[in-house]
Design a protein around this motif. Structure first.
Motif, PDB file in Angstrom:
ATOM      1  N   ASP A  86       2.150  29.165  27.474  1.00 56.30           N
ATOM      2  CA  ASP A  86       2.637  30.052  26.417  1.00 56.30           C
ATOM      3  C   ASP A  86       1.682  31.191  26.072  1.00 56.30           C
ATOM      4  O   ASP A  86       2.091  32.110  25.344  1.00 56.30           O
ATOM      5  N   TRP A  87       0.468  31.154  26.580  1.00 58.55           N
ATOM      6  CA  TRP A  87      -0.401  32.317  26.401  1.00 58.55           C
ATOM      7  C   TRP A  87      -0.817  32.903  27.747  1.00 58.55           C
ATOM      8  O   TRP A  87      -0.386  34.005  28.108  1.00 58.55           O
ATOM      9  N   ASP A  88      -1.589  32.159  28.530  1.00 55.81           N
ATOM     10  CA  ASP A  88      -2.051  32.701  29.814  1.00 55.81           C
ATOM     11  C   ASP A  88      -0.877  33.088  30.704  1.00 55.81           C
ATOM     12  O   ASP A  88      -0.864  34.166  31.318  1.00 55.81           O
ATOM     13  N   GLY A  89       0.116  32.195  30.770  1.00 53.73           N
ATOM     14  CA  GLY A  89       1.284  32.472  31.613  1.00 53.73           C
ATOM     15  C   GLY A  89       2.085  33.663  31.136  1.00 53.73           C
ATOM     16  O   GLY A  89       2.552  34.472  31.946  1.00 53.73           O
ATOM     17  N   LYS A  90       2.256  33.773  29.823  1.00 55.16           N
ATOM     18  CA  LYS A  90       3.054  34.882  29.289  1.00 55.16           C
ATOM     19  C   LYS A  90       2.323  36.225  29.423  1.00 55.16           C
ATOM     20  O   LYS A  90       2.946  37.258  29.668  1.00 55.16           O
ATOM     21  N   GLY A 112       8.975  33.244  11.651  1.00 58.81           N
ATOM     22  CA  GLY A 112       7.828  32.995  10.777  1.00 58.81           C
ATOM     23  C   GLY A 112       6.545  32.662  11.487  1.00 58.81           C
ATOM     24  O   GLY A 112       5.605  32.136  10.869  1.00 58.81           O
ATOM     25  N   ALA A 113       6.450  32.955  12.793  1.00 60.73           N
ATOM     26  CA  ALA A 113       5.261  32.578  13.565  1.00 60.73           C
ATOM     27  C   ALA A 113       3.974  33.136  12.966  1.00 60.73           C
ATOM     28  O   ALA A 113       2.922  32.485  13.015  1.00 60.73           O
ATOM     29  N   GLU A 114       4.056  34.322  12.387  1.00 57.51           N
ATOM     30  CA  GLU A 114       2.863  34.970  11.855  1.00 57.51           C
ATOM     31  C   GLU A 114       2.294  34.266  10.623  1.00 57.51           C
ATOM     32  O   GLU A 114       1.150  34.525  10.215  1.00 57.51           O
ATOM     33  N   ASN A 115       3.060  33.378  10.024  1.00 53.11           N
ATOM     34  CA  ASN A 115       2.636  32.718   8.781  1.00 53.11           C
ATOM     35  C   ASN A 115       1.836  31.437   9.003  1.00 53.11           C
ATOM     36  O   ASN A 115       1.368  30.828   8.038  1.00 53.11           O
ATOM     37  N   TYR A 116       1.689  31.026  10.267  1.00 51.52           N
ATOM     38  CA  TYR A 116       1.046  29.734  10.541  1.00 51.52           C
ATOM     39  C   TYR A 116      -0.032  29.860  11.622  1.00 51.52           C
ATOM     40  O   TYR A 116       0.100  29.315  12.720  1.00 51.52           O
ATOM     41  N   PRO A 117      -1.128  30.539  11.323  1.00 50.70           N
ATOM     42  CA  PRO A 117      -2.187  30.730  12.324  1.00 50.70           C
ATOM     43  C   PRO A 117      -2.889  29.439  12.731  1.00 50.70           C
ATOM     44  O   PRO A 117      -3.541  29.395  13.780  1.00 50.70           O
ATOM     45  N   PRO A 120      -0.941  25.738  16.577  1.00 48.88           N
ATOM     46  CA  PRO A 120      -1.209  26.348  17.887  1.00 48.88           C
ATOM     47  C   PRO A 120      -0.055  27.144  18.487  1.00 48.88           C
ATOM     48  O   PRO A 120      -0.243  28.303  18.869  1.00 48.88           O
ATOM     49  N   LEU A 121       1.140  26.554  18.587  1.00 47.72           N
ATOM     50  CA  LEU A 121       2.237  27.266  19.234  1.00 47.72           C
ATOM     51  C   LEU A 121       2.672  28.480  18.419  1.00 47.72           C
ATOM     52  O   LEU A 121       2.983  29.533  18.982  1.00 47.72           O
ATOM     53  N   MET A 122       2.687  28.359  17.096  1.00 45.73           N
ATOM     54  CA  MET A 122       3.073  29.486  16.244  1.00 45.73           C
ATOM     55  C   MET A 122       2.071  30.637  16.393  1.00 45.73           C
ATOM     56  O   MET A 122       2.458  31.811  16.485  1.00 45.73           O
ATOM     57  N   ASP A 123       0.798  30.310  16.417  1.00 39.61           N
ATOM     58  CA  ASP A 123      -0.239  31.331  16.568  1.00 39.61           C
ATOM     59  C   ASP A 123      -0.124  32.023  17.919  1.00 39.61           C
ATOM     60  O   ASP A 123      -0.239  33.254  18.021  1.00 39.61           O
ATOM     61  N   ILE A 124       0.130  31.236  18.973  1.00 40.35           N
ATOM     62  CA  ILE A 124       0.273  31.806  20.310  1.00 40.35           C
ATOM     63  C   ILE A 124       1.503  32.712  20.378  1.00 40.35           C
ATOM     64  O   ILE A 124       1.466  33.798  20.974  1.00 40.35           O
ATOM     65  N   LYS A 125       2.607  32.272  19.782  1.00 40.09           N
ATOM     66  CA  LYS A 125       3.816  33.092  19.769  1.00 40.09           C
ATOM     67  C   LYS A 125       3.557  34.415  19.056  1.00 40.09           C
ATOM     68  O   LYS A 125       3.974  35.490  19.524  1.00 40.09           O
ATOM     69  N   ASN A 126       2.872  34.369  17.922  1.00 34.47           N
ATOM     70  CA  ASN A 126       2.577  35.592  17.188  1.00 34.47           C
ATOM     71  C   ASN A 126       1.677  36.521  17.996  1.00 34.47           C
ATOM     72  O   ASN A 126       1.912  37.737  18.052  1.00 34.47           O
ATOM     73  N   CYS A 127       0.657  35.949  18.644  1.00 31.91           N
ATOM     74  CA  CYS A 127      -0.238  36.768  19.473  1.00 31.91           C
ATOM     75  C   CYS A 127       0.510  37.384  20.653  1.00 31.91           C
ATOM     76  O   CYS A 127       0.243  38.539  21.036  1.00 31.91           O
ATOM     77  N   THR A 128       1.460  36.644  21.209  1.00 31.73           N
ATOM     78  CA  THR A 128       2.249  37.173  22.326  1.00 31.73           C
ATOM     79  C   THR A 128       3.145  38.307  21.864  1.00 31.73           C
ATOM     80  O   THR A 128       3.324  39.303  22.580  1.00 31.73           O
ATOM     81  N   GLU A 129       3.705  38.183  20.680  1.00 28.86           N
ATOM     82  CA  GLU A 129       4.497  39.276  20.116  1.00 28.86           C
ATOM     83  C   GLU A 129       3.659  40.556  20.045  1.00 28.86           C
ATOM     84  O   GLU A 129       4.111  41.646  20.447  1.00 28.86           O
ATOM     85  N   LEU A 130       2.448  40.432  19.538  1.00 25.43           N
ATOM     86  CA  LEU A 130       1.566  41.589  19.415  1.00 25.43           C
ATOM     87  C   LEU A 130       1.209  42.159  20.782  1.00 25.43           C
ATOM     88  O   LEU A 130       1.155  43.387  20.971  1.00 25.43           O
ATOM     89  N   PHE A 131       0.989  41.276  21.754  1.00 23.38           N
ATOM     90  CA  PHE A 131       0.640  41.711  23.107  1.00 23.38           C
ATOM     91  C   PHE A 131       1.791  42.489  23.743  1.00 23.38           C
ATOM     92  O   PHE A 131       1.576  43.524  24.386  1.00 23.38           O
ATOM     93  N   ILE A 132       3.007  42.021  23.545  1.00 21.06           N
ATOM     94  CA  ILE A 132       4.178  42.723  24.082  1.00 21.06           C
ATOM     95  C   ILE A 132       4.306  44.106  23.462  1.00 21.06           C
ATOM     96  O   ILE A 132       4.556  45.101  24.157  1.00 21.06           O
ATOM     97  N   ALA A 252      -0.385  16.445  19.901  1.00 14.10           N
ATOM     98  CA  ALA A 252      -1.101  16.864  18.702  1.00 14.10           C
ATOM     99  C   ALA A 252      -0.662  18.245  18.248  1.00 14.10           C
ATOM    100  O   ALA A 252      -0.494  18.501  17.053  1.00 14.10           O
ATOM    101  N   ASP A 253      -0.490  19.142  19.205  1.00  9.92           N
ATOM    102  CA  ASP A 253      -0.043  20.493  18.863  1.00  9.92           C
ATOM    103  C   ASP A 253       1.338  20.472  18.234  1.00  9.92           C
ATOM    104  O   ASP A 253       1.628  21.233  17.308  1.00  9.92           O
ATOM    105  N   ARG A 254       2.230  19.610  18.749  1.00  9.16           N
ATOM    106  CA  ARG A 254       3.569  19.515  18.175  1.00  9.16           C
ATOM    107  C   ARG A 254       3.522  18.889  16.789  1.00  9.16           C
ATOM    108  O   ARG A 254       4.280  19.279  15.899  1.00  9.16           O
TER     109      ARG A 254
END
Length: 326
Positions: A86-90, A112-117, A120-132, A252-254
């Motif tokens: 979800d990060w390196d691959g994306k 709401g991904a940006e609200n949960y730094p 782990p998965l929410m933070d990665i999703k938010n970072c991927t949004e910014l990267f895109i 654990a991440d879930r």
């Protein structure tokens, strides 16, 4: 349009593939295991073997395509870590799309991904949004908050099998959606220029608490549920323990999602304006009541058929020379 779908064997991805093919798109699916994806070929899609962790296969997959819909994510049961996919691959996928001159990139994040730094998965999703957004790609980001399909294993099946339904105390209500409806938004984005370079939150017609979902299933199945409640503190302790073990990192991440699903505010958004932008009739978005009714009707019908076949087999085993006792 020549469309590459990543994650097409998943719960959401297969619905996107089906919808795109029905809409007349030329669909190619990036898959790790072609044998497990034969149903996609039978539908009319082309398959290309590749892996988000192998950038060279991503370059090859981009050839001949003009759009990408990315619905891939690591599963909780996978041995692969969330960061790997979800990060390196994306990041590798986005870079390959940019290098190939892809005209539209549709990415699935989480509402709401940006609200949960700290999740782990929410933070990665938010970072991927910014990267895109910084990549220069022509993008559309969709952020659903949950699938109807995920509720079957959590609520419907345990009730049918007379097993415990695990319900977390203090869980917030969530406006789940049918993956078929989410797929409609993803595919429609390709033909609606007004969705370009924008982010859209997606939610179903109504937010549901765990107690309401249990009551709905009980009513349709006409049988009571065995509800077992889990204190939020116990779940958080489980997360800390799981992090001690390499093989349990995904678990654990879930478990960290307890922070998300115990938030006070209902997880939902208004959809009227979003539906207009995507050309979707809001009244046609599936309700959980209708989805569950269809599921239980289908399963109960199958159970009755199996019971009938069982009785027929038993009756055939009886000797034709024996008369029934009076």
């Amino acid at each position: 349009m020549n469309l590459l779908i990543v994650g097409a064997t998943g719960t959401l991805g297969r619905q996107i593939a089906r919808r795109a093919l029905d809409e007349g798109h030329e669909v190619t699916c990036l898959v790790r295991a072609p044998r497990a994806a034969t149903f996609l070929r039978e539908w009319g899609a082309s398959l290309i073997k590749g892996d988000l962790r192998d950038p060279e296969t991503l370059k090859l997959a981009m050839e001949g395509n003009t759009a990408v819909i990315d619905a891939a994510t690591v599963r909780a049961t996978d041995s692969i870590g969330i960061r790997e996919v979800d990060w390196d691959g994306k990041v590798a996928l986005i870079q390959a799309a940019k290098a190939a001159g892809i005209q539209r990139f549709v990415f699935f994040s989480i509402l709401g991904a940006e609200n949960y730094p700290k999740v782990p998965l929410m933070d990665i999703k938010n970072c991927t949004e910014l990267f895109i957004k910084e990549s220069g790609l022509n993008y559309t980001i969709l952020r659903p908050c949950g699938f109807f399909q995920g509720l079957i294993g959590q609520y419907a099946i345990p009730i049918l099998e007379d097993q415990s339904v695990w319900v977390m105390n203090e869980a917030t209500s969530t406006a789940y959606m049918d993956t078929q409806d989410i797929a409609k938004f993803a595919v429609n984005a390709l033909s609606h220029p007004e969705t370009e370079n924008k982010t859209f939150d997606l939610a179903g017609p109504k937010d549901w608490s765990p107690e309401q979902i249990v009551a709905l299933c009980e009513n349709i199945a006409n049988q009571p549920a065995k509800v077992t409640r889990m204190p939020i503190g116990l779940l958080r302790s489980g997360q800390k323990i799981a992090r001690f073990f390499q093989w349990s990192w995904n678990i654990a991440d879930r478990l960290a999602f307890s922070e998300v699903i115990t938030s006070q505010a209902p997880i939902t958004v208004p959809m009227t304006e979003t539906c207009k932008v995507f050309g979707v009739d809001e009244s046609e978005i599936s309700t959980l009541e209708a989805y569950m009714q269809e599921y239980f009707d289908r399963i109960l019908k199958k159970l009755k058929q199996l019971e009938y076949e069982k009785n027929q087999k038993q009756s055939r085993k009886r000797s034709p020379f024996k008369t029934p006792s009076s």
